[in-house]
Motif scaffolding. Structure first.
Motif, PDB file in Angstrom:
ATOM      1  N   CYS A 156      31.800  31.099  43.823  1.00 50.40           N
ATOM      2  CA  CYS A 156      31.897  32.429  44.442  1.00 50.40           C
ATOM      3  C   CYS A 156      30.546  32.987  44.858  1.00 50.40           C
ATOM      4  CB  CYS A 156      32.553  33.412  43.477  1.00 50.40           C
ATOM      5  SG  CYS A 156      34.304  33.126  43.339  1.00 50.40           S
ATOM      6  N   ASN A 302      38.568  41.300  41.824  1.00 55.39           N
ATOM      7  CA  ASN A 302      39.488  42.138  41.068  1.00 55.39           C
ATOM      8  C   ASN A 302      39.032  43.596  41.187  1.00 55.39           C
ATOM      9  OD1 ASN A 302      40.287  43.690  38.637  1.00 55.39           O
ATOM     10  ND2 ASN A 302      41.286  41.772  38.057  1.00 55.39           N
ATOM     11  N   ALA A 362      32.381  31.532  39.282  1.00 50.69           N
ATOM     12  CA  ALA A 362      32.305  30.306  38.483  1.00 50.69           C
ATOM     13  C   ALA A 362      30.874  29.833  38.335  1.00 50.69           C
ATOM     14  CB  ALA A 362      33.165  29.226  39.118  1.00 50.69           C
TER      15      ALA A 362
HETATM   16  N1  CO8 Z   1      53.393  38.232  36.522  1.00 52.78           N
HETATM   17  C1  CO8 Z   1      53.756  38.943  35.430  1.00 52.78           C
HETATM   18  N2  CO8 Z   1      53.091  38.880  34.257  1.00 52.78           N
HETATM   19  C2  CO8 Z   1      52.028  38.059  34.183  1.00 52.78           C
HETATM   20  C3  CO8 Z   1      51.605  37.284  35.270  1.00 52.78           C
HETATM   21  C4  CO8 Z   1      52.322  37.389  36.479  1.00 52.78           C
HETATM   22  N3  CO8 Z   1      51.976  36.702  37.581  1.00 52.78           N
HETATM   23  N4  CO8 Z   1      50.509  36.569  34.912  1.00 52.78           N
HETATM   24  C5  CO8 Z   1      50.268  36.875  33.619  1.00 52.78           C
HETATM   25  N5  CO8 Z   1      51.170  37.775  33.172  1.00 52.78           N
HETATM   26  C6  CO8 Z   1      51.295  38.348  31.821  1.00 52.78           C
HETATM   27  C7  CO8 Z   1      50.631  37.495  30.764  1.00 52.78           C
HETATM   28  O1  CO8 Z   1      51.526  36.492  30.308  1.00 52.78           O
HETATM   29  C8  CO8 Z   1      50.289  38.504  29.694  1.00 52.78           C
HETATM   30  O2  CO8 Z   1      51.459  38.778  28.950  1.00 52.78           O
HETATM   31  P1  CO8 Z   1      51.358  39.122  27.366  1.00 52.78           P
HETATM   32  O3  CO8 Z   1      50.564  40.405  27.310  1.00 52.78           O
HETATM   33  O4  CO8 Z   1      52.780  39.269  26.966  1.00 52.78           O
HETATM   34  O5  CO8 Z   1      50.636  37.975  26.754  1.00 52.78           O
HETATM   35  C9  CO8 Z   1      49.973  39.764  30.490  1.00 52.78           C
HETATM   36  O6  CO8 Z   1      50.586  39.594  31.781  1.00 52.78           O
HETATM   37  C10 CO8 Z   1      48.493  39.993  30.665  1.00 52.78           C
HETATM   38  O7  CO8 Z   1      47.868  38.786  31.148  1.00 52.78           O
HETATM   39  P2  CO8 Z   1      46.316  38.630  31.306  1.00 52.78           P
HETATM   40  O8  CO8 Z   1      45.645  39.015  30.043  1.00 52.78           O
HETATM   41  O9  CO8 Z   1      46.033  37.272  31.863  1.00 52.78           O
HETATM   42  O10 CO8 Z   1      46.054  39.734  32.448  1.00 52.78           O
HETATM   43  P3  CO8 Z   1      44.726  40.433  32.879  1.00 52.78           P
HETATM   44  O11 CO8 Z   1      44.932  41.883  32.800  1.00 52.78           O
HETATM   45  O12 CO8 Z   1      43.514  39.860  32.235  1.00 52.78           O
HETATM   46  O13 CO8 Z   1      44.657  40.068  34.444  1.00 52.78           O
HETATM   47  C11 CO8 Z   1      43.443  38.604  35.920  1.00 52.78           C
HETATM   48  C12 CO8 Z   1      44.549  38.730  34.850  1.00 52.78           C
HETATM   49  C13 CO8 Z   1      43.909  39.375  37.145  1.00 52.78           C
HETATM   50  C14 CO8 Z   1      43.262  37.146  36.264  1.00 52.78           C
HETATM   51  C15 CO8 Z   1      42.126  39.231  35.404  1.00 52.78           C
HETATM   52  O14 CO8 Z   1      41.871  38.785  34.103  1.00 52.78           O
HETATM   53  C16 CO8 Z   1      40.928  38.922  36.274  1.00 52.78           C
HETATM   54  O15 CO8 Z   1      40.920  39.145  37.470  1.00 52.78           O
HETATM   55  N6  CO8 Z   1      39.835  38.454  35.661  1.00 52.78           N
HETATM   56  C17 CO8 Z   1      38.602  38.139  36.369  1.00 52.78           C
HETATM   57  C18 CO8 Z   1      38.760  36.840  37.023  1.00 52.78           C
HETATM   58  C19 CO8 Z   1      37.630  36.521  37.969  1.00 52.78           C
HETATM   59  O16 CO8 Z   1      36.967  37.348  38.513  1.00 52.78           O
HETATM   60  N7  CO8 Z   1      37.458  35.260  38.170  1.00 52.78           N
HETATM   61  C20 CO8 Z   1      36.528  34.798  39.105  1.00 52.78           C
HETATM   62  C21 CO8 Z   1      37.201  33.643  39.754  1.00 52.78           C
HETATM   63  S1  CO8 Z   1      36.667  33.386  41.323  1.00 52.78           S
HETATM   64  C22 CO8 Z   1      35.508  32.150  41.325  1.00 52.78           C
HETATM   65  O17 CO8 Z   1      34.703  32.026  40.481  1.00 52.78           O
HETATM   66  C23 CO8 Z   1      35.559  31.210  42.445  1.00 52.78           C
HETATM   67  C24 CO8 Z   1      36.163  29.938  41.990  1.00 52.78           C
HETATM   68  C25 CO8 Z   1      36.294  29.013  43.144  1.00 52.78           C
HETATM   69  C26 CO8 Z   1      37.410  29.352  44.109  1.00 52.78           C
HETATM   70  C27 CO8 Z   1      38.702  28.776  43.658  1.00 52.78           C
HETATM   71  C28 CO8 Z   1      39.738  28.831  44.752  1.00 52.78           C
HETATM   72  C29 CO8 Z   1      41.117  28.450  44.317  1.00 52.78           C
END
Ligand code: CO8
Length: 375
Positions: A156, A302, A362
């Motif tokens: 990223c 996000n 990443a």
């Molecule tokens: N629908 C409904 N419920 C869901 C879903 C869904 N789709 N997904 C998860 N849940 C549930 C989970 O099971 C969990 O349930 P429970 O509480 O019962 O266990 C609950 O929702 C909460 O789940 P999370 O804790 O996972 O939810 P978060 O509030 O943490 O949100 C996010 C998840 C949106 C992923 C958030 O954590 C986030 O955005 N974090 C930062 C991520 C980030 O910035 N990453 C950078 C990646 S980008 C990068 O580096 C580039 C990589 C290269 C590119 C790749 C291209 C493919």
């Protein structure tokens, strides 16, 4: 040291867009089909059923409402769950080169340049589409650019690291005018069958032209890159193990780690303070008070993350004018995100305005560029 200016930017946006509703409908159909197929094993307690996705969760957890993709049909087909991007013969431009050329032409036009004026092409993105030859060299040829070209990957943060590499090349005298492009085909390495991440990414390509001060002189809407900081810190929390070694161990083929996987919550917790601190430090070093920052063009992964970072930097909530949001329409386009924000949200700024272009992702990797609009 020579000053370096951004004199043009460009953006390629795919024609097709997928709403959260469409994405969730396809995912849930796939999940129900899977659960039906595996009913016996689920009944016997050998497999856990696939849980359904929800539009409300996606929007609340990420702020994403839709994403642009190169191929919508394949992604939304519950029997396929990935884009269909046919291979092209070697005598045709590759997909990434084509995306890059479209964005580059806009950036060149804005800078009042032709392809032949460029003497360094840097193609910086999360996943170059092939091992070699470098896609950057293909872009160089398609644009009629001179000099040299190379691909680089810092996930990223590829764009901010790419801009820094371009500035270095100009300052060391290796190049005069640099084109830096970020063709991100995130849909090709996103696991659309993974409920935790199927909604996160979209496709796009950005382009940036960098020129030495004497060449940039007099151009309107030019921004000096007057300070920068790059930072990396190893983490397994965002990972993709796809690579040419995969074929050497059949056991790993088709496993989920050969596409994007992450521990989203850990990333959120670890990266937000790191990035906020990095921006604050950069501003302090440049003797700029946070209140004097006119715009934060942050990486677009996000919405909650960006709001938190902006709050930590400014000491209060940022308005959407101060920290523009494009992830609602584009989702996370990896390295292209902060540059899309810069491309679409700078027109109103006055000469002298100061802003921060900041990426994180990443690696971990993070890049922070301080830019100022020239008079
Ligand atoms: N629908 C409904 N419920 C869901 C879903 C869904 N789709 N997904 C998860 N849940 C549930 C989970 O099971 C969990 O349930 P429970 O509480 O019962 O266990 C609950 O929702 C909460 O789940 P999370 O804790 O996972 O939810 P978060 O509030 O943490 O949100 C996010 C998840 C949106 C992923 C958030 O954590 C986030 O955005 N974090 C930062 C991520 C980030 O910035 N990453 C950078 C990646 S980008 C990068 O580096 C580039 C990589 C290269 C590119 C790749 C291209 C493919």
């Amino acid at each position: 040291m020579k000053s370096v200016f951004i004199t043009g930017t460009g953006l390629f946006t795919p024609e097709q867009s997928i709403s959260n509703e469409e994405l969730v409908t396809a995912f849930n159909q796939w999940a129900e089909n899977w659960n039906q197929r595996e009913a016996q094993a689920i009944e016997a307690g050998e497999l856990a059923p696939q849980a359904l996705s929800s539009v409300e969760f996606i929007e609340k957890a990420s702020g994403i409402k839709s994403r642009y993709v190169l191929d919508k049909k394949g992604v939304l087909d519950p029997e396929r769950m990935k884009p269909y991007l046919p291979e092209r013969p070697n005598d045709q431009p590759s997909i990434q080169a084509e995306m890059a050329v479209t964005a580059a032409k806009q950036a060149l036009e804005q800078a009042g340049l032709q392809g032949g004026d460029i003497d360094l092409v840097i193609l910086a993105c999360s996943n170059p589409q092939r091992a070699y030859p470098a896609v950057a060299i293909e872009v160089q040829q398609l644009l009629g650019a001179g000099g040299f070209a190379y691909d680089m990957n810092v996930a990223c943060s590829s764009a901010t690291f790419g801009i820094q590499a371009g500035c270095n090349a100009i300052q060391s005298g290796q190049a005069q005018r640099v084109l830096m492009v970020n063709p991100e085909i995130c849909s090709a390495h996103l696991n659309f069958c993974d409920r935790d991440s199927h909604f996160i990414f979209g496709d796009a390509c950005t382009a940036v032209i960098l020129e030495a001060e004497d060449l940039a002189e007099g151009k309107s809407d030019r921004y000096e890159v007057f300070a920068s900081k790059l930072l990396t810190q190893f983490s397994n929390n965002i990972r993709n193990n796809a690579g040419f070694l995969n074929r050497c161990d059949e056991a790993g083929l088709g496993q989920r780690d050969k596409l994007f996987v992450q521990e989203g919550r850990k990333v959120f917790k670890e990266v937000c303070p790191l990035v906020a601190e990095m921006i604050r430090e950069q501003l302090q070093l440049a003797s700029i008070e946070p209140e004097a920052v006119d715009r934060l063009w942050l990486h677009q992964a996000n919405l909650n993350m960006n709001q938190l970072i902006a709050r930590r930097v400014l000491g209060r909530d940022a308005t959407t004018e101060e920290a523009p949001v494009i992830l609602d329409r584009y989702a996370n386009t990896s390295s292209a995100g902060s540059i899309i924000a810069f491309h679409l949200h700078r027109e109103d700024l006055q000469p002298g305005a100061t802003g921060v272009i900041c990426s994180f992702g990443a690696g971990y990797s993070a890049g922070c560029l301080l830019v100022r609009k020239a008079a």
